[in-house]
Design a protein around this motif. Structure first.
Motif, short mmCIF file in Angstrom:
data_model
loop_
_atom_site.label_atom_id
_atom_site.label_comp_id
_atom_site.label_asym_id
_atom_site.label_seq_id
_atom_site.Cartn_x
_atom_site.Cartn_y
_atom_site.Cartn_z
N GLU A 1 54.24 39.26 -35.27
CA GLU A 1 53.08 40.00 -34.77
C GLU A 1 52.67 41.02 -35.83
OE1 GLU A 1 52.95 41.63 -30.84
OE2 GLU A 1 54.42 40.18 -30.13
N LEU A 2 51.57 40.74 -36.49
CA LEU A 2 51.10 41.63 -37.54
C LEU A 2 49.90 42.44 -37.05
CD1 LEU A 2 51.18 39.19 -40.59
CD2 LEU A 2 52.89 40.90 -39.96
N ASN A 3 49.82 43.68 -37.51
CA ASN A 3 48.61 44.47 -37.33
C ASN A 3 47.60 43.95 -38.34
OD1 ASN A 3 49.35 46.75 -35.48
ND2 ASN A 3 50.94 47.03 -37.01
N GLU A 4 46.39 43.66 -37.91
CA GLU A 4 45.33 43.26 -38.83
C GLU A 4 44.42 44.47 -39.03
OE1 GLU A 4 43.63 39.73 -37.08
OE2 GLU A 4 45.13 38.49 -38.09
N VAL A 5 44.24 44.85 -40.29
CA VAL A 5 43.47 46.05 -40.61
C VAL A 5 42.40 45.70 -41.64
CG1 VAL A 5 43.57 48.41 -41.49
CG2 VAL A 5 45.49 47.49 -40.20
N THR B 1 51.42 51.39 -46.82
CA THR B 1 52.45 50.63 -46.12
C THR B 1 52.16 50.69 -44.62
OG1 THR B 1 53.86 52.55 -45.81
CG2 THR B 1 54.19 51.27 -47.86
N VAL B 2 52.90 49.91 -43.86
CA VAL B 2 52.72 49.98 -42.40
C VAL B 2 53.06 51.38 -41.91
CG1 VAL B 2 55.03 49.11 -41.81
CG2 VAL B 2 53.16 48.81 -40.21
N GLU B 3 54.06 52.01 -42.52
CA GLU B 3 54.44 53.37 -42.11
C GLU B 3 53.32 54.38 -42.39
OE1 GLU B 3 56.38 51.39 -44.09
OE2 GLU B 3 58.07 50.95 -42.75
N SER B 4 52.69 54.26 -43.57
CA SER B 4 51.61 55.21 -43.88
C SER B 4 50.39 54.97 -42.99
CB SER B 4 51.23 55.13 -45.37
OG SER B 4 50.64 53.89 -45.69
N LEU B 5 50.15 53.71 -42.62
CA LEU B 5 49.02 53.41 -41.74
C LEU B 5 49.26 53.93 -40.32
CD1 LEU B 5 48.16 49.84 -43.01
CD2 LEU B 5 46.82 51.92 -43.37
N VAL B 6 50.51 53.86 -39.86
CA VAL B 6 50.85 54.43 -38.54
C VAL B 6 50.69 55.95 -38.59
CG1 VAL B 6 52.72 54.83 -36.89
CG2 VAL B 6 52.38 52.54 -37.83
N ALA B 7 51.22 56.59 -39.64
CA ALA B 7 51.14 58.04 -39.77
C ALA B 7 49.68 58.51 -39.84
CB ALA B 7 51.90 58.51 -41.01
N GLY C 1 47.22 57.07 -38.37
CA GLY C 1 46.53 56.72 -37.14
C GLY C 1 45.65 55.48 -37.26
N VAL C 2 45.81 54.73 -38.35
CA VAL C 2 45.01 53.52 -38.55
C VAL C 2 45.52 52.41 -37.64
CG1 VAL C 2 44.32 51.76 -40.23
CG2 VAL C 2 44.43 54.17 -40.91
N VAL C 3 46.83 52.32 -37.46
CA VAL C 3 47.43 51.40 -36.49
C VAL C 3 48.33 52.22 -35.57
CG1 VAL C 3 47.31 49.38 -37.99
CG2 VAL C 3 49.37 50.78 -38.01
N SER C 4 48.54 51.74 -34.34
CA SER C 4 49.29 52.53 -33.37
C SER C 4 50.79 52.30 -33.44
CB SER C 4 48.78 52.25 -31.96
OG SER C 4 48.91 50.88 -31.65
N LYS C 5 51.23 51.08 -33.81
CA LYS C 5 52.66 50.82 -33.92
C LYS C 5 52.91 49.81 -35.03
CE LYS C 5 52.23 47.98 -29.77
NZ LYS C 5 52.76 47.72 -28.45
N PRO C 6 54.09 49.84 -35.60
CA PRO C 6 54.36 49.03 -36.80
C PRO C 6 54.36 47.51 -36.58
CG PRO C 6 56.17 50.57 -36.37
CD PRO C 6 55.17 50.75 -35.29
N ARG C 7 54.74 47.04 -35.39
CA ARG C 7 54.89 45.60 -35.15
C ARG C 7 55.74 44.99 -36.26
NH1 ARG C 7 49.00 43.75 -32.83
NH2 ARG C 7 49.02 45.13 -31.03
N ASP C 8 55.33 43.81 -36.76
CA ASP C 8 56.10 43.14 -37.81
C ASP C 8 55.50 43.34 -39.19
OD1 ASP C 8 57.96 42.11 -35.97
OD2 ASP C 8 56.67 40.40 -35.54
N GLY C 9 54.57 44.27 -39.31
CA GLY C 9 53.94 44.53 -40.60
C GLY C 9 52.43 44.56 -40.47
#
Length: 92
Positions: free
Chosen positions: A6-10, A31-37, A39-47
């Motif tokens: 399950e990937l976040n699509e951005v 990275t997924v971590e920087s995008l979560v921090a 607020g671009v994505v809400s949770k890391p999922r699988d990347g």
């Protein structure tokens, strides 16, 4: 049975907006971590998978799970690079 990833699509446009708002640092890898921090994505999922919708003008380095062909082209056109992009993008 294996579950599909399950990937976040951005979209690139959303990433550019976060850069312009000061939520993402152009000097650090995206990275997924920087995008979560940011607020671009809400949770890391699988990347994260980067999609090519929107404009990218910032030179960014990506460490992501994947990217569409149009996203790879846009990142390279802006002078960026990354791992997980595939194609001809250089490793970050």
């Amino acid at each position: 049975m294996l579950n599909p990833r399950e990937l976040n699509e951005v979209n690139l446009g959303r990433i550019q907006q976060a850069v312009e708002a000061g939520k993402l640092d152009v000097n650090l890898a995206i990275t997924v971590e920087s995008l979560v921090a940011a607020g671009v994505v809400s949770k890391p999922r699988d990347g994260v998978k980067i999609l090519g919708v929107g404009d990218l003008s910032s030179k960014l380095s990506f460490q992501v799970a994947g990217a569409s062909k149009s996203a790879i082209a846009a990142v390279e056109k802006a002078g960026g690079s990354g791992t997980g992009l595939g194609g001809g993008a250089q490793a970050a």
